[in-house]
Design a protein around this motif. Structure first.
Motif, mmCIF file in Angstrom:
data_model
loop_
_atom_site.group_PDB
_atom_site.id
_atom_site.type_symbol
_atom_site.label_atom_id
_atom_site.label_comp_id
_atom_site.label_asym_id
_atom_site.label_seq_id
_atom_site.Cartn_x
_atom_site.Cartn_y
_atom_site.Cartn_z
ATOM 1 N N VAL A 82 0.718 -1.219 0.001
ATOM 2 C CA VAL A 82 0.020 -0.056 0.065
ATOM 3 C C VAL A 82 0.769 1.218 -0.101
ATOM 4 N N LEU A 83 0.639 2.232 -0.898
ATOM 5 C CA LEU A 83 1.541 3.294 -1.005
ATOM 6 C C LEU A 83 0.654 4.619 -0.738
ATOM 7 N N VAL A 84 1.180 5.500 -0.018
ATOM 8 C CA VAL A 84 0.620 6.696 0.387
ATOM 9 C C VAL A 84 1.471 7.815 -0.263
ATOM 10 N N PHE A 85 0.748 8.646 -0.935
ATOM 11 C CA PHE A 85 1.213 9.807 -1.632
ATOM 12 C C PHE A 85 1.462 11.206 -0.834
ATOM 13 N N ARG A 86 2.542 11.405 -0.280
ATOM 14 C CA ARG A 86 2.900 12.758 0.616
ATOM 15 C C ARG A 86 2.022 13.047 1.596
#
Length: 354
Positions: A82-86
């Motif tokens: 899971v990737l979270v952007f900034r």
């Protein structure tokens, strides 16, 4: 907020929806984060709890005096990751909004930790379809039951999650903008730079007017002279002029968008010339008419990049790039979303991986 995070488990979990069929912002996950502020304890009682309705007094100050701010960001699926952007930038901006509305600031590091823990609990809710993501909505509001015009003494901080497809359906299909000449969104010295809930309420009448005239979004002018381009209702605005990327400079009444900031950094990294400047609406009309401006697009968390194919200025329609997405918009969109979804290297350290 303190360091201890309590987790209350739900008795029953919801069935996961087909994200491709749901309307943006209408379906929510099993859990939410919550915390409460009081003068005695500061931010405390922070927990991950089953998603539920809030209990509020009819005299809750947010309802009467508008102390309410929010943020919006996304998490993406890349295989098992899971990737979270900034997310750090969202909590930094939230504190700027809180400060402007005389509300207690949050601990940004603790808020980020709480968000990541919530996402770990809800990672199965992050969709993996094309263009899909998990929309994250942190918000803070005053909840003191008191009818008096002063800052509240108590507040709630919550984070809710919603699986979404793209904001505009086929978001690379150019949209239409109507330049608003009568109403204004904000003025310098006001709360235009803050992500305050009331800013959006102030935009709704003009948005309704634009829709009735056949346009999808409003392009706002400055609130003092009503001559300078500011932003779209849900996005910042960019122009490709003489092969350079141009956007209105931040002036205190324009929201400092995180997508805006990131696109500027990415464009400069890719070798584009980027200019932040005051853009007079008459100059914009002339540059569209002459062909100096070849592309227009909006930029925001929900839409990422939304090309503009038709722009109404003072009653005159201007067609941009034959109502097709342009090469610069497409290039930036592809590279930007590739970083968000983990398909391309992130040279900026923007993505937080779970």
């Amino acid at each position: 907020m303190g360091q201890t995070l309590q987790i209350e488990r739900a008795n029953q979990l919801k069935n996961k929806p087909d994200v491709s069929t749901i309307k943006f912002g209408t379906v929510f996950t099993d859990y939410m984060f919550t915390s409460r502020y009081t003068p005695e304890y500061g931010w405390s009682e922070h927990s991950i709890i089953p998603y539920q309705n809030l209990q509020l007094s009819p005299s809750c100050q947010a309802i009467h005096y508008g102390q309410s701010v929010f943020e919006g960001l996304k998490a993406y699926k890349n295989g098992d990751d899971v990737l979270v952007f900034r997310p750090d930038q969202n909590f930094k901006r939230m504190n700027q909004s809180l400060s402007r509305l005389s509300m207690p600031e949050i601990n940004e590091e603790n808020a980020l930790d709480a968000l990541l823990e919530l996402l770990k609990v809800e990672r199965d809710w992050v969709p993996d379809g094309e263009g899909q993501s998990l929309y994250i909505r942190p918000f803070v509001f005053a909840d003191e039951p008191f009818l008096g015009v002063r800052p509240s003494e108590s507040y709630q901080f919550n984070i809710i999650l919603s699986p979404v497809a793209s904001y505009y359906g086929n978001q690379l299909n150019p949209s239409s903008l109507y330049v608003e000449d009568d109403f204004v969104r904000s003025v310098r010295g006001g709360v235009g730079f803050a992500k305050a809930s009331g800013n959006y309420a102030a935009s709704l009448l003009a948005q309704k007017k634009a829709n009735e005239l056949g346009y999808e979004q409003v392009l706002w002018l400055d609130g003092v002279e009503q001559k300078y381009v500011e932003e779209v209702g849900s996005m910042n605005i960019f122009f490709v002029r003489d092969n350079e990327l141009v956007t209105p400079k931040l002036n205190g009444s324009i929201l400092p968008g995180i997508t805006r900031k990131s696109l500027i950094e990415l464009a400069e990294y890719k070798g584009y010339t980027v200019k932040e400047e005051s853009i007079h609406i008459d100059d914009l009309a002339n540059d569209l008419h002459s062909g100096r401006i070849t592309e227009v697009f909006g930029a925001g968390t929900a839409a990422v990049i939304s090309p503009v194919g038709r722009l109404n200025i003072h009653g005159v329609d201007h067609i941009v790039n034959d109502n097709q997405i342009g090469p610069v918009s497409q290039d930036l969109y592809d590279h930007f979303t590739d970083i968000q979804y983990g398909r391309r290297e992130d040279p900026f350290g923007w993505v937080v991986k779970l």
